[in-house]
Scaffold this motif. Structure first.
Motif, mmCIF file in Angstrom:
data_model
loop_
_atom_site.group_PDB
_atom_site.id
_atom_site.type_symbol
_atom_site.label_atom_id
_atom_site.label_comp_id
_atom_site.label_asym_id
_atom_site.label_seq_id
_atom_site.Cartn_x
_atom_site.Cartn_y
_atom_site.Cartn_z
ATOM 1 N N PRO A 85 0.819 -1.217 0.000
ATOM 2 C CA PRO A 85 0.000 0.000 0.000
ATOM 3 C C PRO A 85 0.852 1.265 0.000
ATOM 4 N N GLY A 86 0.537 2.171 -0.908
ATOM 5 C CA GLY A 86 1.250 3.424 -1.021
ATOM 6 C C GLY A 86 2.466 3.374 -1.915
ATOM 7 N N LYS A 87 2.858 2.169 -2.368
ATOM 8 C CA LYS A 87 4.042 2.047 -3.225
ATOM 9 C C LYS A 87 3.682 2.054 -4.702
ATOM 10 N N VAL A 88 2.416 1.835 -5.035
ATOM 11 C CA VAL A 88 1.956 1.853 -6.425
ATOM 12 C C VAL A 88 1.023 3.042 -6.599
ATOM 13 N N GLY A 89 1.450 4.015 -7.392
ATOM 14 C CA GLY A 89 0.622 5.180 -7.669
ATOM 15 C C GLY A 89 0.084 5.122 -9.080
ATOM 16 N N LEU A 90 -1.211 5.286 -9.235
ATOM 17 C CA LEU A 90 -1.852 5.211 -10.546
ATOM 18 C C LEU A 90 -2.705 6.454 -10.774
ATOM 19 N N LEU A 91 -2.663 6.960 -11.992
ATOM 20 C CA LEU A 91 -3.500 8.094 -12.370
ATOM 21 C C LEU A 91 -3.936 7.910 -13.810
ATOM 22 N N GLU A 92 -5.252 7.955 -14.028
ATOM 23 C CA GLU A 92 -5.804 7.823 -15.370
ATOM 24 C C GLU A 92 -6.765 8.982 -15.616
ATOM 25 N N THR A 99 -12.848 21.869 -23.272
ATOM 26 C CA THR A 99 -12.413 20.507 -22.975
ATOM 27 C C THR A 99 -12.784 20.158 -21.542
ATOM 28 N N GLU A 100 -13.389 18.997 -21.370
ATOM 29 C CA GLU A 100 -13.830 18.558 -20.048
ATOM 30 C C GLU A 100 -13.147 17.248 -19.664
ATOM 31 N N LEU A 101 -12.923 17.063 -18.362
ATOM 32 C CA LEU A 101 -12.420 15.808 -17.829
ATOM 33 C C LEU A 101 -13.586 14.840 -17.719
ATOM 34 N N THR A 102 -13.562 13.772 -18.500
ATOM 35 C CA THR A 102 -14.679 12.830 -18.532
ATOM 36 C C THR A 102 -14.334 11.469 -17.953
ATOM 37 N N GLY A 103 -13.067 11.220 -17.674
ATOM 38 C CA GLY A 103 -12.657 9.967 -17.052
ATOM 39 C C GLY A 103 -11.560 10.236 -16.052
ATOM 40 N N HIS A 104 -11.675 9.641 -14.852
ATOM 41 C CA HIS A 104 -10.712 9.965 -13.793
ATOM 42 C C HIS A 104 -10.610 8.794 -12.824
ATOM 43 N N TYR A 105 -9.405 8.261 -12.698
ATOM 44 C CA TYR A 105 -9.112 7.254 -11.682
ATOM 45 C C TYR A 105 -7.785 7.631 -11.043
ATOM 46 N N GLN A 145 12.316 4.548 -2.713
ATOM 47 C CA GLN A 145 12.741 3.261 -3.241
ATOM 48 C C GLN A 145 11.556 2.315 -3.341
ATOM 49 N N ALA A 146 11.523 1.526 -4.424
ATOM 50 C CA ALA A 146 10.482 0.533 -4.694
ATOM 51 C C ALA A 146 9.151 1.151 -5.095
ATOM 52 N N ASP A 147 9.100 2.465 -5.318
ATOM 53 C CA ASP A 147 7.873 3.080 -5.837
ATOM 54 C C ASP A 147 7.704 2.708 -7.303
ATOM 55 N N ARG A 148 6.466 2.481 -7.683
ATOM 56 C CA ARG A 148 6.111 2.213 -9.073
ATOM 57 C C ARG A 148 4.928 3.116 -9.421
ATOM 58 N N LEU A 149 5.163 4.088 -10.293
ATOM 59 C CA LEU A 149 4.144 5.070 -10.630
ATOM 60 C C LEU A 149 3.765 4.939 -12.098
ATOM 61 N N ARG A 150 2.481 5.080 -12.376
ATOM 62 C CA ARG A 150 2.018 5.042 -13.768
ATOM 63 C C ARG A 150 0.916 6.072 -13.959
ATOM 64 N N THR A 151 1.056 6.873 -15.031
ATOM 65 C CA THR A 151 0.062 7.883 -15.393
ATOM 66 C C THR A 151 -0.355 7.677 -16.835
ATOM 67 N N ASP A 152 -1.667 7.595 -17.072
ATOM 68 C CA ASP A 152 -2.217 7.444 -18.411
ATOM 69 C C ASP A 152 -3.095 8.652 -18.725
ATOM 70 N N LEU A 153 -2.758 9.364 -19.794
ATOM 71 C CA LEU A 153 -3.452 10.594 -20.168
ATOM 72 C C LEU A 153 -4.021 10.422 -21.573
ATOM 73 N N ARG A 154 -5.339 10.478 -21.695
ATOM 74 C CA ARG A 154 -5.983 10.300 -22.998
ATOM 75 C C ARG A 154 -6.717 11.586 -23.365
#
Length: 346
Positions: free
Chosen positions: A71-78, A88-94, A128-137
């Motif tokens: 917990p807290g080591k994997v950061g995700l943003l979509e 332009t509007e934000l229509t999807g957000h995770y 250390q050991a953080d894994r971050l992922r950001t997806d922007l569409r």
């Protein structure tokens, strides 16, 4: 540091031709992506890089604190943006902590349709050991400016390493600016970031990347263990157009020589992918914007005349930031006929 593959290197002392990294390991993410199968968000195949350069991967280990995937080591943003009505509007957000955003803002007086979005972190930096992922569409006809609320601090590491993935997809006729604040690698940090820009032939993307030598105010320069970065520019069908590869490992070959950072403390890049102006004109505009900046820089066109890019070196962070803004402003005026807005982050 190397600049490889499709993008010609600019004529600056920041570039060097060195032997490529030893073969890297492809994880299960690559095989899954090729098969077209969906992967759950918290599956390591989703947030782990498909390939980690050897210079970073050789530091892999088991932390004595929180390990990868805890917990807290994997950061995700979509984020997903669409054109709705006049803006332009934000229509999807995770989002999954530590990555998050506040709502988009609309304060560009010349482009009231442009959604300005600050990418944020609930933590003070990358551990250390953080894994971050950001997806922007960014969908068809959208106008978006994406930036971070502050510099990205990469803290000291005793075990393992940290990674950050950014996937940006620009749809037909989209106009996207992705201009994050600098990355600051602290002493003994080990960091790999991969940025993939997938750009429709009719879309425009301005993307920036800056790395500092360390905590300059404290006299810390090039004390990190390794900073590695891959920036890929791809067509909408996935075909690779350009690849910019950076490998900085002070304890190995060194990074202060004339063929690498040449003793400078800041390295910054700006990539302009656009069909709105000829590539040569974009390159000339970038060159003209920096002609009197007093910094070491180089500009060249991207493959297939898909745009242009610049890289600059300096030791004054304010001068480098001002040069980057001047380049951004000049390209904006060329492509969409309006100046760059003022962004207040303090």
């Amino acid at each position: 540091m190397t600049v490889t593959a499709a993008a010609p290197a600019p004529d600056t002392a920041a570039e060097a031709s060195v032997a490529p990294d030893p073969p890297v390991v492809a994880t299960a993410e690559a095989a899954t992506a090729e098969a077209g199968a969906a992967v759950p968000r918290l599956d390591p195949r989703h947030y782990e890089p498909a390939r980690v350069p050897y210079v970073v991967r050789r530091h892999a280990g088991t932390p004595d604190t929180l390990g990868v995937g805890r917990p807290g080591k994997v950061g995700l943003l979509e984020l997903a943006f669409e054109r709705i009505g006049e803006r332009t509007e934000l229509t999807g957000h995770y989002q999954k902590s530590p990555l998050q955003i506040m709502r988009p803002l609309y304060f560009d007086p010349a482009r009231p349709d442009l959604a300005v979005t600050f990418l944020m972190s609930t933590g003070g930096g990358i551990l250390q050991a953080d894994r971050l992922r950001t997806d922007l569409r960014c969908g068809a006809d959208t106008a978006t400016h994406l930036t971070t609320q502050a510099a990205t601090k990469v803290y000291r590491m005793e075990f393992d390493y940290a990674t950050q993935l950014v996937n940006l997809d620009a749809g037909p006729r989209a106009y996207v600016e992705y201009l994050p604040e600098p990355v600051i690698p602290f002493v003994d940090s080990r960091f790999y970031q991969r940025t993939v820009l997938t750009v429709d032939p009719t879309a425009t993307v301005l993307a920036g990347e800056t790395v500092l030598a360390g905590r300059l105010a404290r006299g810390e320069r090039n004390a990190y263990q390794v900073f590695a970065s891959d920036l890929e520019i791809r067509r909408s069908d996935g075909e690779l157009t350009a690849l910019d590869t950076v490998r900085l490992e002070p304890s190995a070959a060194g990074v202060t020589g004339p063929a690498v950072l040449a003793g400078h403390d800041v390295m910054a890049s700006l990539y302009v992918v656009t069909p709105l102006a000829p590539a040569a004109l974009v390159a000339d505009t970038l060159h003209g914007a920096l002609a009197d900046c007093g910094l070491l820089y180089g500009v060249s066109v991207l493959p297939h005349d898909s745009g242009a890019w610049l890289r600059l070196l300096g030791s004054d962070t304010r001068a480098c930031a001002a040069a980057q803004r001047a380049a951004w402003d000049a390209v904006r005026r060329l492509l969409i006929g309006v100046p760059a807005p003022a962004l207040r982050k303090t």
